[in-house]
Design a protein around this motif. Structure first.
Motif, PDB file in Angstrom:
ATOM      1  N   LEU A 131       0.271  -0.899   0.069  1.00 49.01           N
ATOM      2  CA  LEU A 131      -0.306   0.018   0.566  1.00 49.01           C
ATOM      3  C   LEU A 131       0.820   1.387   0.209  1.00 49.01           C
ATOM      4  O   LEU A 131       1.641   1.362   0.635  1.00 49.01           O
ATOM      5  CB  LEU A 131      -1.007   0.095   1.514  1.00 49.01           C
ATOM      6  N   THR A 132       0.545   2.347  -0.292  1.00 45.98           N
ATOM      7  CA  THR A 132       1.482   3.477  -0.876  1.00 45.98           C
ATOM      8  C   THR A 132       1.020   4.550   0.234  1.00 45.98           C
ATOM      9  O   THR A 132      -0.506   4.918   0.338  1.00 45.98           O
ATOM     10  CB  THR A 132       0.747   4.432  -2.405  1.00 45.98           C
ATOM     11  N   LEU A 133       1.854   5.327   1.258  1.00 48.37           N
ATOM     12  CA  LEU A 133       0.974   5.329   2.167  1.00 48.37           C
ATOM     13  C   LEU A 133       1.790   7.116   2.675  1.00 48.37           C
ATOM     14  O   LEU A 133       2.769   7.185   1.675  1.00 48.37           O
ATOM     15  CB  LEU A 133       1.541   5.458   3.322  1.00 48.37           C
ATOM     16  N   ASN A 134       0.802   7.841   3.012  1.00 47.62           N
ATOM     17  CA  ASN A 134       1.285   9.001   3.558  1.00 47.62           C
ATOM     18  C   ASN A 134       1.336   9.083   4.614  1.00 47.62           C
ATOM     19  O   ASN A 134       0.540   9.921   5.535  1.00 47.62           O
ATOM     20  CB  ASN A 134       0.751  10.264   2.528  1.00 47.62           C
ATOM     21  N   CYS A 135       2.372   9.880   5.302  1.00 50.12           N
ATOM     22  CA  CYS A 135       2.431   9.986   7.176  1.00 50.12           C
ATOM     23  C   CYS A 135       3.551  10.678   7.526  1.00 50.12           C
ATOM     24  O   CYS A 135       4.251  11.059   6.616  1.00 50.12           O
ATOM     25  CB  CYS A 135       1.423   8.575   7.690  1.00 50.12           C
ATOM     26  N   LEU A 136       3.611  11.669   8.347  1.00 47.63           N
ATOM     27  CA  LEU A 136       4.792  11.413   8.990  1.00 47.63           C
ATOM     28  C   LEU A 136       5.810  10.086   9.129  1.00 47.63           C
ATOM     29  O   LEU A 136       5.500   9.151   9.675  1.00 47.63           O
ATOM     30  CB  LEU A 136       4.701  11.749  10.885  1.00 47.63           C
ATOM     31  N   PRO A 137       7.112  10.660   9.118  1.00 43.78           N
ATOM     32  CA  PRO A 137       7.615   9.147   9.107  1.00 43.78           C
ATOM     33  C   PRO A 137       7.668   8.252  10.372  1.00 43.78           C
ATOM     34  O   PRO A 137       7.942   7.233  10.393  1.00 43.78           O
ATOM     35  CB  PRO A 137       9.575   9.874   8.611  1.00 43.78           C
ATOM     36  N   ALA A 138       7.528   9.569  11.919  1.00 41.25           N
ATOM     37  CA  ALA A 138       7.273   8.574  12.280  1.00 41.25           C
ATOM     38  C   ALA A 138       6.338   7.529  12.758  1.00 41.25           C
ATOM     39  O   ALA A 138       6.102   6.066  13.673  1.00 41.25           O
ATOM     40  CB  ALA A 138       7.657   9.218  13.642  1.00 41.25           C
ATOM     41  N   LEU A 139       4.827   8.159  12.069  1.00 36.90           N
ATOM     42  CA  LEU A 139       3.656   6.983  11.969  1.00 36.90           C
ATOM     43  C   LEU A 139       3.703   5.682  11.074  1.00 36.90           C
ATOM     44  O   LEU A 139       2.797   5.186  11.094  1.00 36.90           O
ATOM     45  CB  LEU A 139       2.645   7.553  11.973  1.00 36.90           C
ATOM     46  N   MET A 140       4.714   5.965  10.082  1.00 41.49           N
ATOM     47  CA  MET A 140       4.950   5.049   8.546  1.00 41.49           C
ATOM     48  C   MET A 140       5.306   4.052   9.716  1.00 41.49           C
ATOM     49  O   MET A 140       6.247   3.532   9.914  1.00 41.49           O
ATOM     50  CB  MET A 140       6.354   5.140   7.549  1.00 41.49           C
ATOM     51  N   PRO A 141       4.321   2.953   8.867  1.00 41.75           N
ATOM     52  CA  PRO A 141       4.465   1.207   9.191  1.00 41.75           C
ATOM     53  C   PRO A 141       5.760   0.593   8.622  1.00 41.75           C
ATOM     54  O   PRO A 141       5.695   0.710   7.450  1.00 41.75           O
ATOM     55  CB  PRO A 141       3.332   0.725   8.554  1.00 41.75           C
ATOM     56  N   ASN A 142       5.834  -0.210   9.367  1.00 45.78           N
ATOM     57  CA  ASN A 142       7.401  -0.956   8.629  1.00 45.78           C
ATOM     58  C   ASN A 142       6.318  -2.113   7.215  1.00 45.78           C
ATOM     59  O   ASN A 142       7.171  -2.182   6.430  1.00 45.78           O
ATOM     60  CB  ASN A 142       8.033  -2.083   9.471  1.00 45.78           C
ATOM     61  N   GLU A 143       5.351  -2.833   7.929  1.00 44.47           N
ATOM     62  CA  GLU A 143       4.193  -3.811   6.898  1.00 44.47           C
ATOM     63  C   GLU A 143       2.790  -3.441   7.748  1.00 44.47           C
ATOM     64  O   GLU A 143       2.936  -2.597   8.765  1.00 44.47           O
ATOM     65  CB  GLU A 143       5.392  -5.096   6.868  1.00 44.47           C
ATOM     66  N   ILE A 144       1.977  -3.790   7.040  1.00 42.42           N
ATOM     67  CA  ILE A 144       0.880  -3.952   7.171  1.00 42.42           C
ATOM     68  C   ILE A 144       0.192  -5.613   7.300  1.00 42.42           C
ATOM     69  O   ILE A 144       0.322  -6.119   5.991  1.00 42.42           O
ATOM     70  CB  ILE A 144       0.026  -3.168   5.807  1.00 42.42           C
ATOM     71  N   GLU A 163      -7.034  -1.857   8.362  1.00 41.82           N
ATOM     72  CA  GLU A 163      -7.425  -0.661   9.298  1.00 41.82           C
ATOM     73  C   GLU A 163      -5.582   0.088   9.788  1.00 41.82           C
ATOM     74  O   GLU A 163      -4.935  -0.501   9.715  1.00 41.82           O
ATOM     75  CB  GLU A 163      -7.963  -0.536  11.058  1.00 41.82           C
ATOM     76  N   LEU A 164      -6.087   1.712   9.798  1.00 40.65           N
ATOM     77  CA  LEU A 164      -4.877   1.666   9.750  1.00 40.65           C
ATOM     78  C   LEU A 164      -5.333   3.156  10.391  1.00 40.65           C
ATOM     79  O   LEU A 164      -6.620   3.445  11.323  1.00 40.65           O
ATOM     80  CB  LEU A 164      -4.341   2.196   8.044  1.00 40.65           C
ATOM     81  N   ASP A 165      -4.285   3.429  11.733  1.00 45.57           N
ATOM     82  CA  ASP A 165      -4.329   5.368  12.320  1.00 45.57           C
ATOM     83  C   ASP A 165      -4.638   5.778  11.184  1.00 45.57           C
ATOM     84  O   ASP A 165      -5.068   6.441   9.597  1.00 45.57           O
ATOM     85  CB  ASP A 165      -2.797   5.553  12.773  1.00 45.57           C
ATOM     86  N   ASP A 166      -5.741   7.364  12.031  1.00 46.96           N
ATOM     87  CA  ASP A 166      -6.347   8.042  11.586  1.00 46.96           C
ATOM     88  C   ASP A 166      -5.473   9.413  10.364  1.00 46.96           C
ATOM     89  O   ASP A 166      -5.756   9.971   9.653  1.00 46.96           O
ATOM     90  CB  ASP A 166      -7.108   8.985  12.358  1.00 46.96           C
ATOM     91  N   GLU A 167      -4.092   8.736  11.224  1.00 50.74           N
ATOM     92  CA  GLU A 167      -3.128  10.517  10.441  1.00 50.74           C
ATOM     93  C   GLU A 167      -2.647   9.716   9.480  1.00 50.74           C
ATOM     94  O   GLU A 167      -1.551  10.040   8.707  1.00 50.74           O
ATOM     95  CB  GLU A 167      -1.778  10.256  12.083  1.00 50.74           C
ATOM     96  N   VAL A 168      -2.533   8.266   9.221  1.00 52.82           N
ATOM     97  CA  VAL A 168      -2.197   7.811   7.911  1.00 52.82           C
ATOM     98  C   VAL A 168      -2.863   8.163   6.892  1.00 52.82           C
ATOM     99  O   VAL A 168      -4.243   7.490   6.489  1.00 52.82           O
ATOM    100  CB  VAL A 168      -1.374   6.217   8.848  1.00 52.82           C
TER     101      VAL A 168
END
Length: 242
Positions: A131-144, A163-168
């Protein structure tokens, strides 16, 4: 997203000839760019880089110390591999980031569990692997991780089901299919059937042939009996004459 340190060296030589020499020496040519700063040509020990990737993967914040005391955070933009020997690393692109600004990254999807439908003979289809995600680096998961244990034959998991964080923010289409369990494929062998009339024609030819043979036999029998009758008449005439 994890943070890790990667040892790199700055290089001053450029071009294909220089890159080949770097690879022969056991290093990987690389470049760091972004954030409206000058690009920096790098080289990384291939053995060290491979171990780094095995430990952290490609989705990691890399703290690069290019000059002493100056650490720059970056992420992997692209790794070029040999088309035949995938283990051979040809080149790496890194892009500078700010920990306070959103970044875009492709995050791998990992399936967890065995679908119930697969145990009944269903086939697992897994067309979307990241999945292509956009968020702050600290919130970016290593894998889904996607749990597929309860998937029966005919069930589908879409991007919108993850299901992902609202900030992602997810940049993929929400209706794209990630994984499904489909009906098992059935292979039917086609058997060629004889064309109509072939068998009948052969039968008719056989009957005609049998009839012709029969007629021939009857004719032969008549030809054989006729001389016998003539000989009998002659014999009786001869007896009367005597």
């Amino acid at each position: 997203m994890q943070q890790a340190k990667l040892d790199v060296q700055q290089r001053s030589s450029f071009g294909k000839k220089s890159a080949r020499a770097i690879r022969r020496a056991g290093d990987v040519p690389a470049v760091l760019y972004g954030r409206k700063q000058d690009s920096v040509a790098l080289q990384i020990n291939e053995r060290v880089f491979k171990q780094f990737l095995r430990t952290y993967g490609e989705n990691v914040i890399i703290n690069m110390e290019i000059t002493e005391g100056n650490i720059e955070p970056a992420i992997i933009k692209e790794i070029q591999r040999d088309t035949v020997e995938k283990r051979v690393l040809l080149h790496a692109d890194f892009i500078r980031i700010s920990l306070d600004e959103p970044v875009t990254s492709a995050v791998p999807i990992v399936l967890v569990g065995t679908p119930a439908g697969a145990q009944e003979g269903g086939v697992i289809e897994f067309p979307l692997r990241a999945l292509t995600l956009n968020c702050l680096p600290a919130l970016m998961p290593n894998e889904i991780t996607v749990d597929v244990t309860n998937l029966d034959i005919g069930d589908i998991i879409y991007v919108q089901d993850v299901e992902l964080d609202d900030e992602v923010e997810v940049l993929d289409e929400l209706q794209r299919m990630i994984v499904s369990v489909t009906q098992p494929r059935v292979h039917v062998e086609e058997v060629e059937e004889p064309e109509e009339g072939e068998e009948g024609e052969e039968g008719e030819e056989g009957e005609e042939g049998a009839a012709e043979d029969g007629d021939a036999e009857d004719g032969d029998a008549e030809e054989r009996t006729e001389p016998e009758l003539i000989s009998r008449r002659r014999r009786s005439d001869d007896e009367d004459a005597e």
